[in-house]
Scaffold this motif. Structure first.
Motif, PDB file in Angstrom:
ATOM      1  N   SER A 195       0.843  -1.188   0.000  1.00  0.00           N
ATOM      2  CA  SER A 195       0.000   0.000   0.000  1.00  0.00           C
ATOM      3  C   SER A 195       0.886   1.249   0.000  1.00  0.00           C
ATOM      4  CB  SER A 195      -0.901  -0.009   1.235  1.00  0.00           C
ATOM      5  OG  SER A 195      -1.583   1.210   1.357  1.00  0.00           O
ATOM      6  N   VAL A 196       0.602   2.191  -0.914  1.00  0.00           N
ATOM      7  CA  VAL A 196       1.451   3.376  -1.090  1.00  0.00           C
ATOM      8  C   VAL A 196       0.600   4.644  -1.099  1.00  0.00           C
ATOM      9  CG1 VAL A 196       3.016   4.575  -2.664  1.00  0.00           C
ATOM     10  CG2 VAL A 196       3.216   2.110  -2.372  1.00  0.00           C
ATOM     11  N   VAL A 197       1.091   5.655  -0.409  1.00  0.00           N
ATOM     12  CA  VAL A 197       0.540   7.009  -0.507  1.00  0.00           C
ATOM     13  C   VAL A 197       1.641   7.900  -1.060  1.00  0.00           C
ATOM     14  CG1 VAL A 197      -0.391   8.995   0.731  1.00  0.00           C
ATOM     15  CG2 VAL A 197      -1.065   6.682   1.416  1.00  0.00           C
ATOM     16  N   LEU A 198       1.365   8.601  -2.158  1.00  0.00           N
ATOM     17  CA  LEU A 198       2.324   9.511  -2.772  1.00  0.00           C
ATOM     18  C   LEU A 198       1.996  10.938  -2.357  1.00  0.00           C
ATOM     19  CD1 LEU A 198       2.413   8.116  -6.435  1.00  0.00           C
ATOM     20  CD2 LEU A 198       3.945   7.551  -4.570  1.00  0.00           C
ATOM     21  N   VAL A 199       3.021  11.693  -1.990  1.00  0.00           N
ATOM     22  CA  VAL A 199       2.850  13.104  -1.627  1.00  0.00           C
ATOM     23  C   VAL A 199       3.699  13.936  -2.571  1.00  0.00           C
ATOM     24  CG1 VAL A 199       3.080  14.856   0.162  1.00  0.00           C
ATOM     25  CG2 VAL A 199       2.435  12.505   0.788  1.00  0.00           C
ATOM     26  N   ALA A 200       3.062  14.865  -3.292  1.00  0.00           N
ATOM     27  CA  ALA A 200       3.743  15.683  -4.302  1.00  0.00           C
ATOM     28  C   ALA A 200       3.531  17.157  -4.003  1.00  0.00           C
ATOM     29  CB  ALA A 200       3.211  15.342  -5.696  1.00  0.00           C
ATOM     30  N   GLY A 201       4.269  18.003  -4.723  1.00  0.00           N
ATOM     31  CA  GLY A 201       4.079  19.446  -4.606  1.00  0.00           C
ATOM     32  C   GLY A 201       5.388  20.190  -4.433  1.00  0.00           C
ATOM     33  N   LEU A 202       5.384  21.445  -4.899  1.00  0.00           N
ATOM     34  CA  LEU A 202       6.560  22.305  -4.757  1.00  0.00           C
ATOM     35  C   LEU A 202       6.619  22.914  -3.354  1.00  0.00           C
ATOM     36  CD1 LEU A 202       6.862  24.399  -8.048  1.00  0.00           C
ATOM     37  CD2 LEU A 202       8.267  22.491  -7.309  1.00  0.00           C
ATOM     38  N   GLY A 203       7.797  23.318  -2.950  1.00  0.00           N
ATOM     39  CA  GLY A 203       7.962  24.051  -1.704  1.00  0.00           C
ATOM     40  C   GLY A 203       8.165  23.159  -0.501  1.00  0.00           C
ATOM     41  N   GLU A 204       8.576  23.777   0.584  1.00  0.00           N
ATOM     42  CA  GLU A 204       8.800  23.054   1.832  1.00  0.00           C
ATOM     43  C   GLU A 204       7.460  22.826   2.535  1.00  0.00           C
ATOM     44  OE1 GLU A 204      11.613  21.796   2.939  1.00  0.00           O
ATOM     45  OE2 GLU A 204      12.643  22.500   1.136  1.00  0.00           O
ATOM     46  N   HIS A 205       7.259  21.606   2.980  1.00  0.00           N
ATOM     47  CA  HIS A 205       6.034  21.309   3.716  1.00  0.00           C
ATOM     48  C   HIS A 205       6.248  20.027   4.517  1.00  0.00           C
ATOM     49  CE1 HIS A 205       5.087  18.105   0.828  1.00  0.00           C
ATOM     50  NE2 HIS A 205       5.411  18.962  -0.122  1.00  0.00           N
ATOM     51  N   SER A 206       5.345  19.784   5.468  1.00  0.00           N
ATOM     52  CA  SER A 206       5.479  18.634   6.360  1.00  0.00           C
ATOM     53  C   SER A 206       4.415  17.583   6.127  1.00  0.00           C
ATOM     54  CB  SER A 206       5.388  19.119   7.818  1.00  0.00           C
ATOM     55  OG  SER A 206       4.143  19.767   8.040  1.00  0.00           O
ATOM     56  N   VAL A 207       3.747  17.634   4.984  1.00  0.00           N
ATOM     57  CA  VAL A 207       2.599  16.758   4.769  1.00  0.00           C
ATOM     58  C   VAL A 207       2.997  15.284   4.774  1.00  0.00           C
ATOM     59  CG1 VAL A 207       0.768  16.119   3.143  1.00  0.00           C
ATOM     60  CG2 VAL A 207       1.313  18.528   3.556  1.00  0.00           C
ATOM     61  N   ALA A 208       4.096  14.938   4.099  1.00  0.00           N
ATOM     62  CA  ALA A 208       4.512  13.534   4.070  1.00  0.00           C
ATOM     63  C   ALA A 208       4.772  13.012   5.480  1.00  0.00           C
ATOM     64  CB  ALA A 208       5.755  13.368   3.197  1.00  0.00           C
ATOM     65  N   GLU A 209       5.420  13.840   6.302  1.00  0.00           N
ATOM     66  CA  GLU A 209       5.688  13.426   7.676  1.00  0.00           C
ATOM     67  C   GLU A 209       4.394  13.267   8.470  1.00  0.00           C
ATOM     68  OE1 GLU A 209       7.161  15.784   6.048  1.00  0.00           O
ATOM     69  OE2 GLU A 209       9.321  15.418   6.079  1.00  0.00           O
ATOM     70  N   GLU A 210       3.422  14.163   8.232  1.00  0.00           N
ATOM     71  CA  GLU A 210       2.131  14.057   8.914  1.00  0.00           C
ATOM     72  C   GLU A 210       1.417  12.766   8.522  1.00  0.00           C
ATOM     73  OE1 GLU A 210       0.679  16.065  11.101  1.00  0.00           O
ATOM     74  OE2 GLU A 210       2.069  17.739  11.100  1.00  0.00           O
ATOM     75  N   VAL A 211       1.459  12.416   7.238  1.00  0.00           N
ATOM     76  CA  VAL A 211       0.821  11.169   6.783  1.00  0.00           C
ATOM     77  C   VAL A 211       1.531   9.972   7.392  1.00  0.00           C
ATOM     78  CG1 VAL A 211       0.248   9.764   4.761  1.00  0.00           C
ATOM     79  CG2 VAL A 211       0.058  12.258   4.629  1.00  0.00           C
ATOM     80  N   TRP A 212       2.842  10.022   7.404  1.00  0.00           N
ATOM     81  CA  TRP A 212       3.651   8.927   7.987  1.00  0.00           C
ATOM     82  C   TRP A 212       3.281   8.698   9.458  1.00  0.00           C
ATOM     83  CZ3 TRP A 212       8.924  10.039  10.382  1.00  0.00           C
ATOM     84  CH2 TRP A 212       9.578   8.851  10.764  1.00  0.00           C
ATOM     85  N   ARG A 213       3.169   9.789  10.211  1.00  0.00           N
ATOM     86  CA  ARG A 213       2.839   9.649  11.632  1.00  0.00           C
ATOM     87  C   ARG A 213       1.407   9.148  11.836  1.00  0.00           C
ATOM     88  NH1 ARG A 213       6.474  14.163  12.228  1.00  0.00           N
ATOM     89  NH2 ARG A 213       4.842  15.643  11.663  1.00  0.00           N
TER      90      ARG A 213
END
Length: 348
Positions: A4-22
Motif C-alpha cells: 500500500s502506497v501514498v504519494l505526496v507531491a508538490g513544490l515548496g517546503e512542507h510537512s505533509v509527508a511526515e504528517e501522513v507517515w505519523r
C-alpha cells in the motif's frame, strides 16, 4: 500481497509527508532528492536513514527502475513516498503499473502564494533549478498543473487572498477534497476521498477528460469550456489560436483531429504558456477518407480552464481553426504544413 502506497507531491517546503507517515501505523517514509540526478547521484531516505545512490545513467526512469521500484517490492506495510518536487505523480504511477503496489492516494500540496503564477507562466524547469535530468523541457506550469490535476486530495498552504486558485482547482480537479495544512487531519482527509477518484490510475486517450461534477458558472473570472467538433483542425490556424489563447489559459487538454494526420489521434496538453501535442495511435474503428470526411470515431474533444476571456470567445476561436466547408471538400488536394514539429512549445 500488494504494498500500500501514498504519494505526496508538490513544490515548496512542507510537512505533509511526515504528517501522513505519523498518522498511518507501521508505515515507512521514503523520500528522494534528485537535484544531482544529472551527475548520476540520487539521495534517498527511508525513515530518516540516508543512502546515496550512483546511477550509470542520470535520468528519472533509471532512478525509478534502479531504486524506488525494488524498494517498494521489499517493503511491507504502508509506504509514504515523498516525491522530489520535480516529479509528476502521474509519471510515477505509470511506472508502477504491473508492480505489486496499490496506490491508496496521491496527495498534492498547493502553495497559494505562488501556485497561480506558476500555473499560468512559461518558466522552464531548468530556469528555476528544478530539472529532473538534462534535457528536461517541461515548464513549471506543466509540473504544478499536472501535480494538482492528478491528486486524490489537495492540501493548501499560504495566504487565501487569490480566489482564482480555488476556482481553478474546483474546475481542474472537482473530485479532490481540500484542506488547510494548518488543520490537517490525515485520517479525515484520506476518508473523504470519494470512490470515483483515480488512486493512481493513469488516463488513456479516451478516458473522461474531466472527472467529477464541474461548476458550470464562472467564478472569479475562471471558467471551463468543453469544445467538441466533428471536423478537422487546420494545423496552422490551430497553432495561431493556441498562441492567442495561451495568455489566459491554465489548462488545455484533449483529443485533436488535425488535417494532414487524419489516421492519428493527437493528444494535446497545455499548461500556462506551454503546449505539447503528440501522436498516440490510430483512431478506433476509423474509416479511410480525406480530411473532409468525419470518419467514424474522429472528433475534437478539448477541455479548457481559462482565467481570461469568456467561454463564448474561446469556443469561437477554436471554431475558427476548424476546416471550412471548402477546405473539407478540397482536403484531398491540399497539403497542410505541420507547425508542431516538437513535443513542447512555449506559446504567447
Amino acid at each position: 500481497m500488494d504494498t500500500s502506497v501514498v504519494l505526496v507531491a508538490g513544490l515548496g517546503e512542507h510537512s505533509v509527508a511526515e504528517e501522513v507517515w505519523r498518522a498511518l501505523p507501521g508505515s515507512v517514509l521514503v523520500s528522494h532528492d534528485l537535484s544531482e540526478l544529472s551527475d548520476g547521484v540520487v539521495r534517498r531516505w527511508v525513515d530518516g536513514v540516508p543512502t546515496e545512490l550512483r546511477l550509470e545513467h542520470g535520468c528519472v526512469s533509471c532512478a525509478m527502475r534502479s531504486d524506488l521500484l525494488p524498494l517498494l517490492r521489499r517493503l511491507r506495510g504502508p509506504v509514504v513516498v515523498h516525491l522530489d518536487p520535480a516529479l509528476e505523480p502521474e509519471a510515477v504511477c505509470l511506472a508502477l503499473e504491473g508492480e505489486p503496489v496499490r496506490v491508496e492516494a496521491v496527495i498534492t500540496v498547493v502553495d497559494r502564494a505562488t501556485w497561480f503564477a506558476d500555473a499560468t507562466g512559461g518558466d522552464l524547469m531548468a530556469e528555476r533549478g528544478l530539472s529532473a535530468a538534462p534535457g528536461d523541457a517541461r515548464t513549471v506550469a506543466q509540473l504544478v498543473v499536472g501535480q494538482a490535476e492528478f491528486a486524490d486530495a489537495l492540501v493548501l498552504t499560504g495566504p487565501t487572498g487569490d480566489e482564482r486558485v480555488s476556482a481553478v482547482l474546483e474546475r481542474l480537479n472537482p473530485l479532490a477534497p481540500r484542506c488547510e495544512l494548518s488543520v490537517l487531519d490525515v485520517d479525515a482527509l484520506l476518508a473523504s476521498i470519494p470512490p470515483g477518484s483515480r488512486r493512481g490510475e493513469v488516463d488513456d486517450t479516451f478516458d473522461a477528460l474531466v472527472r467529477g461534477e464541474v461548476p458550470g458558472e464562472p467564478a472569479h473570472g475562471v471558467h471551463l469550456v468543453r469544445f467538441t467538433a466533428r471536423r478537422a483542425f487546420h494545423p496552422v490556424r490551430l497553432r495561431r489560436v493556441l498562441a492567442a489563447l495561451s495568455g489566459g489559459v491554465v489548462r488545455m487538454r484533449g483529443r485533436v483531429w488535425l488535417a494532414g494526420r487524419d489516421d492519428s489521434v493527437l493528444w494535446l496538453e497545455g499548461a500556462g504558456r506551454a503546449v505539447r501535442i503528440g501522436d498516440v495511435g490510430p483512431w478506433p474503428a476509423a474509416v479511410g477518407g480525406s480530411s473532409g470526411a468525419d470518419g467514424r470515431g474522429r472528433a475534437q474533444d478539448l477541455v479548457v480552464v481559462a482565467y481570461r476571456g469568456t467561454g463564448e470567445v474561446i469556443e469561437a476561436a477554436l471554431s475558427e481553426a476548424l476546416l471550412t466547408d471548402e477546405e473539407r471538400w478540397l482536403a484531398a488536394e491540399l497539403t497542410f504544413a505541420d507547425p508542431f514539429p516538437g513535443a513542447r512549445e512555449t506559446l504567447g
